[in-house]
Design a protein around this motif. Structure first.
Motif, PDB file in Angstrom:
ATOM      1  N   LYS A 128     -16.614   1.652  -1.062  1.00 23.85           N
ATOM      2  CA  LYS A 128     -17.218   2.340  -2.202  1.00 23.85           C
ATOM      3  C   LYS A 128     -18.053   3.516  -1.736  1.00 23.85           C
ATOM      4  O   LYS A 128     -18.813   3.431  -0.777  1.00 23.85           O
ATOM      5  CB  LYS A 128     -18.095   1.370  -3.000  1.00 23.85           C
ATOM      6  CG  LYS A 128     -18.732   2.006  -4.240  1.00 23.85           C
ATOM      7  CD  LYS A 128     -19.619   1.011  -4.981  1.00 23.85           C
ATOM      8  CE  LYS A 128     -20.281   1.666  -6.185  1.00 23.85           C
ATOM      9  NZ  LYS A 128     -21.181   0.728  -6.900  1.00 23.85           N
TER      10      LYS A 128
ATOM     11  N   TRP B 211      -8.712  -1.403   2.104  1.00 29.59           N
ATOM     12  CA  TRP B 211      -9.145  -0.356   1.177  1.00 29.59           C
ATOM     13  C   TRP B 211      -8.961   0.999   1.838  1.00 29.59           C
ATOM     14  O   TRP B 211      -8.719   1.081   3.040  1.00 29.59           O
ATOM     15  CB  TRP B 211     -10.596  -0.526   0.715  1.00 29.59           C
ATOM     16  CG  TRP B 211     -11.668  -0.583   1.781  1.00 29.59           C
ATOM     17  CD1 TRP B 211     -12.285  -1.698   2.263  1.00 29.59           C
ATOM     18  CD2 TRP B 211     -12.273   0.527   2.482  1.00 29.59           C
ATOM     19  NE1 TRP B 211     -13.227  -1.372   3.223  1.00 29.59           N
ATOM     20  CE2 TRP B 211     -13.237  -0.005   3.371  1.00 29.59           C
ATOM     21  CE3 TRP B 211     -12.100   1.908   2.442  1.00 29.59           C
ATOM     22  CZ2 TRP B 211     -14.014   0.788   4.211  1.00 29.59           C
ATOM     23  CZ3 TRP B 211     -12.861   2.718   3.286  1.00 29.59           C
ATOM     24  CH2 TRP B 211     -13.807   2.147   4.146  1.00 29.59           C
TER      25      TRP B 211
ATOM     26  N   HIS C 148       0.830  -1.209   0.000  1.00 29.89           N
ATOM     27  CA  HIS C 148       0.000   0.000   0.000  1.00 29.89           C
ATOM     28  C   HIS C 148       0.863   1.257   0.000  1.00 29.89           C
ATOM     29  O   HIS C 148       0.473   2.287  -0.553  1.00 29.89           O
ATOM     30  CB  HIS C 148      -0.942  -0.007   1.205  1.00 29.89           C
ATOM     31  CG  HIS C 148      -0.277   0.220   2.520  1.00 29.89           C
ATOM     32  ND1 HIS C 148       0.507  -0.742   3.136  1.00 29.89           N
ATOM     33  CD2 HIS C 148      -0.262   1.293   3.352  1.00 29.89           C
ATOM     34  CE1 HIS C 148       0.961  -0.278   4.283  1.00 29.89           C
ATOM     35  NE2 HIS C 148       0.521   0.957   4.440  1.00 29.89           N
TER      36      HIS C 148
ATOM     37  N   THR D  99     -16.245  -2.575   1.168  1.00 28.82           N
ATOM     38  CA  THR D  99     -15.393  -2.210   0.038  1.00 28.82           C
ATOM     39  C   THR D  99     -14.882  -0.777   0.074  1.00 28.82           C
ATOM     40  O   THR D  99     -13.939  -0.435  -0.636  1.00 28.82           O
ATOM     41  CB  THR D  99     -16.162  -2.397  -1.278  1.00 28.82           C
ATOM     42  OG1 THR D  99     -17.253  -1.454  -1.324  1.00 28.82           O
ATOM     43  CG2 THR D  99     -16.705  -3.816  -1.401  1.00 28.82           C
TER      44      THR D  99
END
Length: 702
Positions: free
Chosen positions: A361, A310, A235, A359
């Motif tokens: 999102k 994420w 990352h 996620t």
């Protein structure tokens, strides 16, 4: 100093690579994982009550029908006259709190009798490394232990029954300007904590420690390190592409000073990150624009290993100090007819975010305050802000009056969410700020390192200008509908930085205020139903618990924090005194507080103004960019730290040098500034403070 050097660079490297160690067995007695997840009605076992950090209690004995009968059951005076920001925890009849200077106390939750007290002996000189007072936001409970993070960067485990130290571990490198002000969280036998310090050349992280031994299990860095060396995770390899120049020599920022939320449904830990360092992007992205990942973001990692899952960056290439460290709340919301498992966030930047919990999102992002001018809105698909060109002050070279300012539309003061009403209750601020680039900035050694000229925001000696500025700054309690993306109701306040909120199934919202009230409102309509005078401003969030069939509501009172020490005294409608107390209420109680101590009115009597306009201009800049962090904007201090306009050293240049240059009062927190300023510059600061004091005297100030 109560610090120990971390055990070798090899150990640091191993921890940094997210190599998870085999954890000790999870607690099977005392406070267990199942108990925290279950959030028993009568207890409050974690900072936000439950893993979801909703700060919602199902207790209904105190309700909108009878809250008017609530009174003071007991109170306890505290021995730390600084800002109080902790949420009490209650387990098995004992109320646990932390206070300023990272002290811990345990009380009989029914009677208020003190059971034990612990002082970690934080060196007072550490205060120079802390932006916003010597505060602590709370403890954690697990098994038979109480955990507290200290201002000087230690994580300490105490015995719940006696307060005796079980283990004491350093979490920051020796000599680091990092600090801990946040509350630890417990996740599957591990204690999670980060650090503060994104104004001090630090590199942010979140770390997990074995709850039984204190050994580090994993550490997740939020910004890249030296690009010439291997990064501690893929990352960070990706993040390197969003930085340029020698950013790593200035730390990078991105500290995790609050907002740690565990979600058992996804087995993810969500946390927010602070601003990039320095604030001015011109000094950290010297090779061109970049988003400066993972600053001003929400990041999700695997709870067992600390591995990246994420991220969602709320403020790319942040240049306004729009930390994303505000509380992250997990909930199930019905959106477009379908139940979605989401996280909700109201960060400093003024937009309320709803993200998919698994996620990351983007689902929605709507303003929860008026007057946002740094961005025209968010992209409806990606959630990326549409930044207004004039807000990029490092490109225009012109000062920008930003709304919100660095205090944020919402800062650390916790919000709450009621599944009964579907509303989120947010303490909001209206505090615009001027951001002025400093083309002559050079990295220093002490205090804030921003790359800005803060002196450009000082108010002139003009009554009309000052009065208009004071009138424009305020706060509010906002009830926000996260599905509709709209404010349902709002309670205005004359001051910003009011306390955190508590929502209950009794259709109530509790909140303390900066001006010294503790209030209860109807959760559905915002009608004020009850109020109690606290004699001091309230920053902390309340909680509630039940013992022997009686429901209690508890809150810490004690004014301080960023608005008092650095931002607000010059523009506050009221300077609230610090009277630090734990206050506990129940129905039918008739307790009363002692009478307020008399306040002596101080009269400005400075030496005559001497010096040149050149000296005044230099002194104003030096003071504003360094000294104002503790002694107040425009040399007007709040309730906690000395107001230099009244200093007896103003008329004694030699004593002034001994204090500021040599550190004569270092044991009181006033460390030596000889590494930052020359004697000549320190004298210019003195001359300007004298000038300011005389200006205020002429205006009738005090």
């Amino acid at each position: 100093m109560h610090r120990r050097i971390l055990a070798g660079l090899a150990v640091l490297a191993l921890a940094a690579c997210n190599t998870a160690k085999e954890p000790s067995p999870a607690a099977t007695s005392g406070v267990t994982d199942a108990m925290i997840a279950g959030a028993a009605e009568g207890e409050w076992l974690s900072y936000g009550r439950d893993y979801a950090e909703q700060r919602f209690s199902p207790l209904t004995q105190i309700s909108d029908a009878n809250v008017g009968q609530m009174g003071l059951a007991w109170f306890a005076d505290l021995d730390t006259a600084r800002g109080q920001e902790a949420t009490p925890l209650m387990h098995d009849g004992t109320l646990y709190i932390s206070t300023a200077w990272s002290m811990v106390k345990a009380f009989d939750a029914k009677t208020g009798a003190l059971k034990w007290s612990y002082d970690p002996q934080v060196p007072r000189a550490k205060l120079v490394d802390v932006c916003c007072d010597a505060v602590n936001r709370g403890v954690a409970l697990y098994g038979d232990k109480v955990y507290v993070g200290t201002l000087d960067g230690r994580l300490i485990a105490l015995d719940q029954k006696t307060g005796k130290v079980v283990w004491d571990k350093p979490t920051i490198p020796e000599g680091s300007k990092m600090a801990i002000t946040g509350a630890p969280r417990i996740v599957k036998g591990k204690v999670l904590i980060g650090s503060a310090g994104s104004e001090y050349f630090t590199r942010g992280y979140l770390a997990a420690f074995d709850a039984q031994t204190g050994d580090e299990a994993w550490r997740f860095y939020t910004v890249p390190g030296d690009p010439s060396k291997a990064q501690e995770g893929k990352h960070l390899d990706a993040a390197l592409k969003t930085w340029s120049g020698d950013f790593w020599k200035l730390g990078g920022g991105g500290t995790v000073w609050d907002s740690i939320t565990y979600d058992p449904v996804t087995n993810l830990v969500y946390f927010g990150t602070a601003n990039a360092e320095p604030w001015n992007p011109a000094y950290r992205n010297t090779g061109g624009a970049g988003d400066s990942l993972y600053t001003a973001s929400i990041v999700a990692v695997n709870a067992d290993t600390g591995e990246y899952a994420w991220h969602f960056q709320e403020t790319p290439e942040d240049r306004w100090d729009f930390d994303s460290n505000q509380q992250i709340t997990v909930a199930d919301l019905t959106i477009d007819g379908q139940v979605q498992h989401v996280i909700m966030h109201a960060p400093k930047n003024g937009f309320f975010y709803v993200l998919d919990a698994k996620t990351g999102k983007f689902i929605s992002g709507k303003p929860f305050v008026d007057g946002i001018n740094w961005a025209s809105g968010l992209d409806p698909v990606t959630g990326k802000p549409n930044v207004n060109p004039e807000a990029k002050y490092e490109i225009t070279g012109k000062p920008f009056v930003g709304s919100p300012g660095a205090v944020g539309a919402h800062s650390w003061t916790p919000m709450s969410f009621s599944p009964r009403t579907g509303l989120v209750y947010i303490p909001t601020n209206n505090t615009p700020q001027l951001y002025a680039p400093d083309p002559d900035w050079k990295p220093g050694t002490t205090g804030f390192q921003l790359g800005l000229d803060v002196s450009a925001g000082n108010l002139p000696p003009d009554k009309a200008v000052r009065a208009a500025t004071v009138e424009a700054i305020n706060g509010a309690l906002v009830a926000f509908d996260p599905v509709a993306g709209k404010v349902k109701w709002k309670v205005p306040y004359p001051m910003p930085t009011n306390g955190g909120t508590l929502a209950t199934a009794g259709n109530l919202v509790f909140q303390g205020t900066a001006t010294g009230e503790f209030n209860a409102y109807s959760a559905d309509a915002g009608k004020k139903l009850w109020s109690f005078g606290t004699q001091s401003g309230v920053l902390a969030a309340p909680m509630t618990y039940m013992i022997d069939g009686e429901q209690y509501v508890a809150v810490l009172a004690g004014w301080g924090g960023v608005w008092d020490v650095s931002a607000g005294a010059q523009v506050s409608k009221k300077i609230t005194p610090n009277i630090s107390r734990l206050l506990v209420f129940k129905i039918g109680a008739k307790g009363a507080l002692p009478a307020m101590p008399p306040s002596a009115k101080r009269v400005l009597d400075p030496p005559p103004t001497t010096g040149t306009e050149q000296q005044f201009a230099a002194g104003m800049k030096y003071y504003s960019n360094s000294c104002s962090v503790c002694h107040g904007s425009g040399a007007v201090a709040g309730a906690l730290n000395p107001d230099l306009r009244h200093s007896t050293a103003l008329g004694n240049p030699k004593l002034w040098q001994e204090i500021v240059h040599d550190g004569l009062l270092k044991d009181n927190g006033m460390v030596a500034w000889k590494g930052q300023f020359t004697p000549q510059q320190i004298e210019e600061i003195r001359l300007w403070v004298i000038k300011r004091a005389n200006e205020d005297k002429a205006l009738g100030g005090n």
